[in-house]
Design a protein around this motif. Structure first.
Motif, PDB file in Angstrom:
ATOM      1  N   LEU A 168       0.836  -1.208   0.000  1.00  0.00           N
ATOM      2  CA  LEU A 168       0.000   0.000   0.000  1.00  0.00           C
ATOM      3  C   LEU A 168       0.865   1.250   0.000  1.00  0.00           C
ATOM      4  O   LEU A 168       0.573   2.229  -0.693  1.00  0.00           O
ATOM      5  N   LYS A 169       1.944   1.231   0.763  1.00  0.00           N
ATOM      6  CA  LYS A 169       2.835   2.392   0.814  1.00  0.00           C
ATOM      7  C   LYS A 169       3.459   2.666  -0.554  1.00  0.00           C
ATOM      8  O   LYS A 169       3.619   3.821  -0.960  1.00  0.00           O
ATOM      9  N   ALA A 170       3.777   1.602  -1.284  1.00  0.00           N
ATOM     10  CA  ALA A 170       4.337   1.783  -2.627  1.00  0.00           C
ATOM     11  C   ALA A 170       3.331   2.476  -3.542  1.00  0.00           C
ATOM     12  O   ALA A 170       3.683   3.396  -4.290  1.00  0.00           O
ATOM     13  N   PHE A 171       2.073   2.048  -3.479  1.00  0.00           N
ATOM     14  CA  PHE A 171       1.035   2.682  -4.292  1.00  0.00           C
ATOM     15  C   PHE A 171       0.795   4.130  -3.873  1.00  0.00           C
ATOM     16  O   PHE A 171       0.685   5.026  -4.716  1.00  0.00           O
ATOM     17  N   LEU A 172       0.704   4.384  -2.556  1.00  0.00           N
ATOM     18  CA  LEU A 172       0.431   5.738  -2.084  1.00  0.00           C
ATOM     19  C   LEU A 172       1.577   6.690  -2.391  1.00  0.00           C
ATOM     20  O   LEU A 172       1.379   7.892  -2.528  1.00  0.00           O
ATOM     21  N   PRO A 175       0.957   7.808  -6.637  1.00  0.00           N
ATOM     22  CA  PRO A 175      -0.403   7.795  -7.181  1.00  0.00           C
ATOM     23  C   PRO A 175      -0.424   8.306  -8.621  1.00  0.00           C
ATOM     24  O   PRO A 175       0.333   9.204  -8.983  1.00  0.00           O
ATOM     25  N   GLY A 176      -1.277   7.692  -9.430  1.00  0.00           N
ATOM     26  CA  GLY A 176      -1.407   8.122 -10.806  1.00  0.00           C
ATOM     27  C   GLY A 176      -0.302   7.640 -11.726  1.00  0.00           C
ATOM     28  O   GLY A 176      -0.278   7.995 -12.903  1.00  0.00           O
ATOM     29  N   LYS A 177       0.602   6.799 -11.210  1.00  0.00           N
ATOM     30  CA  LYS A 177       1.698   6.283 -12.024  1.00  0.00           C
ATOM     31  C   LYS A 177       1.623   4.761 -12.075  1.00  0.00           C
ATOM     32  O   LYS A 177       1.304   4.115 -11.081  1.00  0.00           O
ATOM     33  N   VAL A 178       1.918   4.211 -13.235  1.00  0.00           N
ATOM     34  CA  VAL A 178       1.886   2.765 -13.397  1.00  0.00           C
ATOM     35  C   VAL A 178       3.114   2.152 -12.746  1.00  0.00           C
ATOM     36  O   VAL A 178       4.247   2.573 -12.996  1.00  0.00           O
ATOM     37  N   LEU A 179       2.876   1.170 -11.876  1.00  0.00           N
ATOM     38  CA  LEU A 179       3.953   0.391 -11.267  1.00  0.00           C
ATOM     39  C   LEU A 179       3.943  -0.990 -11.901  1.00  0.00           C
ATOM     40  O   LEU A 179       2.940  -1.704 -11.813  1.00  0.00           O
ATOM     41  N   LEU A 184       7.234  -3.865  -8.461  1.00  0.00           N
ATOM     42  CA  LEU A 184       6.647  -4.389  -7.233  1.00  0.00           C
ATOM     43  C   LEU A 184       7.431  -5.595  -6.723  1.00  0.00           C
ATOM     44  O   LEU A 184       7.616  -5.758  -5.520  1.00  0.00           O
ATOM     45  N   MET A 185       7.908  -6.435  -7.630  1.00  0.00           N
ATOM     46  CA  MET A 185       8.739  -7.561  -7.200  1.00  0.00           C
ATOM     47  C   MET A 185      10.049  -7.069  -6.598  1.00  0.00           C
ATOM     48  O   MET A 185      10.568  -7.635  -5.639  1.00  0.00           O
ATOM     49  N   ASP A 186      10.588  -5.992  -7.158  1.00  0.00           N
ATOM     50  CA  ASP A 186      11.819  -5.420  -6.615  1.00  0.00           C
ATOM     51  C   ASP A 186      11.587  -4.926  -5.196  1.00  0.00           C
ATOM     52  O   ASP A 186      12.464  -5.028  -4.340  1.00  0.00           O
ATOM     53  N   LEU A 187      10.393  -4.409  -4.936  1.00  0.00           N
ATOM     54  CA  LEU A 187      10.044  -3.964  -3.586  1.00  0.00           C
ATOM     55  C   LEU A 187      10.143  -5.104  -2.597  1.00  0.00           C
ATOM     56  O   LEU A 187      10.560  -4.928  -1.457  1.00  0.00           O
ATOM     57  N   TYR A 188       9.775  -6.304  -3.019  1.00  0.00           N
ATOM     58  CA  TYR A 188       9.815  -7.472  -2.140  1.00  0.00           C
ATOM     59  C   TYR A 188      11.099  -8.276  -2.301  1.00  0.00           C
ATOM     60  O   TYR A 188      11.237  -9.343  -1.719  1.00  0.00           O
ATOM     61  N   ASP A 189      12.024  -7.753  -3.111  1.00  0.00           N
ATOM     62  CA  ASP A 189      13.301  -8.440  -3.324  1.00  0.00           C
ATOM     63  C   ASP A 189      13.100  -9.846  -3.883  1.00  0.00           C
ATOM     64  O   ASP A 189      13.683 -10.819  -3.419  1.00  0.00           O
ATOM     65  N   GLN A 190      12.247  -9.956  -4.890  1.00  0.00           N
ATOM     66  CA  GLN A 190      12.023 -11.244  -5.522  1.00  0.00           C
ATOM     67  C   GLN A 190      12.726 -11.264  -6.872  1.00  0.00           C
ATOM     68  O   GLN A 190      13.080 -10.236  -7.420  1.00  0.00           O
ATOM     69  N   LYS A 219     -11.953   1.217  -8.130  1.00  0.00           N
ATOM     70  CA  LYS A 219     -12.010   2.621  -7.751  1.00  0.00           C
ATOM     71  C   LYS A 219     -10.679   3.110  -7.198  1.00  0.00           C
ATOM     72  O   LYS A 219     -10.445   4.313  -7.094  1.00  0.00           O
ATOM     73  N   LEU A 220      -9.806   2.156  -6.838  1.00  0.00           N
ATOM     74  CA  LEU A 220      -8.533   2.522  -6.212  1.00  0.00           C
ATOM     75  C   LEU A 220      -7.333   2.002  -7.002  1.00  0.00           C
ATOM     76  O   LEU A 220      -6.463   2.773  -7.387  1.00  0.00           O
ATOM     77  N   ILE A 221      -7.290   0.702  -7.231  1.00  0.00           N
ATOM     78  CA  ILE A 221      -6.140   0.088  -7.910  1.00  0.00           C
ATOM     79  C   ILE A 221      -6.595  -0.424  -9.269  1.00  0.00           C
ATOM     80  O   ILE A 221      -7.374  -1.368  -9.367  1.00  0.00           O
ATOM     81  N   ARG A 222      -6.106   0.217 -10.316  1.00  0.00           N
ATOM     82  CA  ARG A 222      -6.527  -0.139 -11.673  1.00  0.00           C
ATOM     83  C   ARG A 222      -5.453  -0.989 -12.340  1.00  0.00           C
ATOM     84  O   ARG A 222      -4.251  -0.696 -12.252  1.00  0.00           O
TER      85      ARG A 222
END
Length: 239
Positions: A168-172, A175-179, A184-190, A219-222
């Protein structure tokens, strides 16, 4: 510099010794435990910087511990288990693990994963504090990252797991940018070997459910097909 404390929960004495020897050589402080009961008692006395958990223990399955105790304390966690099926790995990540390794593991790699995960956690926290702060509002929701409490407009709330809070912190934070899934895998070190792609999707799906969001009518995560995910609401700091 103070040594970072790592808790190891592993019932095999030889494996505990192998992990501990390498981590101590890498300048970590280590405490090792054979049972969930002894591990749980140690958590009440001191919170470690990171946990390394086996899942099958003499006194139970550590999945519940991962979800209900370690996750709520927001402790970065690496699961090291003999359960190597994709479903087991996804389940471990869904229950709050930040990384999942299948036995047997190379102890040098395990220590490297621990260092990498701790670096990412340390980098993520100052960025959030420096930008918007711990308390953020978006849509009908509010989150407090100092306590990992997620609150809805009707007054209900719950405590996020460490993995859900980091996602959630990564998304917040963007905002408005495609991840992309790779980001996201890099965030979890995968390692992006394909199977972990599905775990990211599972984690996003789990977070959507907690946010009362759906993939069909988001409405939140597209979902941006072929690219990744985008968090659409505006994000505001709460004083």
């Amino acid at each position: 510099m103070n040594q970072k404390l790592i808790y190891i929960l592993e019932d095999d004495a030889d494996v505990r010794a192998l992990y501990g020897r390498e981590l101590k050589a890498q300048k970590f402080e280590v405490q090792a435990f054979e049972t969930i009961k002894s591990f749980d008692a140690a958590l009440l006395a001191q919170t470690p910087a990171l946990c390394i958990l086996d899942l099958s223990l003499p006194d139970g399955d550590a999945l519940m511990l991962l979800r209900d105790t370690v996750g709520k304390l927001n402790i970065p966690t690496i699961v090291v288990s003999g359960r190597g099926a994709l479903g087991d790995r996804v389940l471990g990540l869904d229950f709050g693990a930040d990384d999942y390794l299948v036995k047997p593991v190379n102890t040098i790699e395990l220590a490297a994963r621990a260092r990498s995960l701790l670096r990412r956690v340390e980098k993520a926290q100052p960025r959030a504090n420096a930008s918007l702060g711990d308390k953020l509002k978006f849509g009908d929701w509010q989150v407090d990252f100092s306590t990992f409490e997620l609150s809805y407009k009707d007054g209900t709330s719950e405590i996020l797991s460490a993995a859900d809070a980091r996602l959630l912190k990564a998304f917040l934070g963007m905002p408005g940018k495609v991840l992309s899934r790779e980001q996201l895998m890099d965030l979890y070190d995968q390692d992006g070997d394909g199977s972990f792609d599905r775990s990211i999707d599972a984690q996003v799906s789990r977070l959507r459910k907690k946010l009362k969001d759906t993939a069909k009518n988001p409405k939140l995560i597209r979902t941006v097909y072929g690219a990744g995910y985008m968090f659409t609401p505006q994000v505001e700091a709460v004083s």
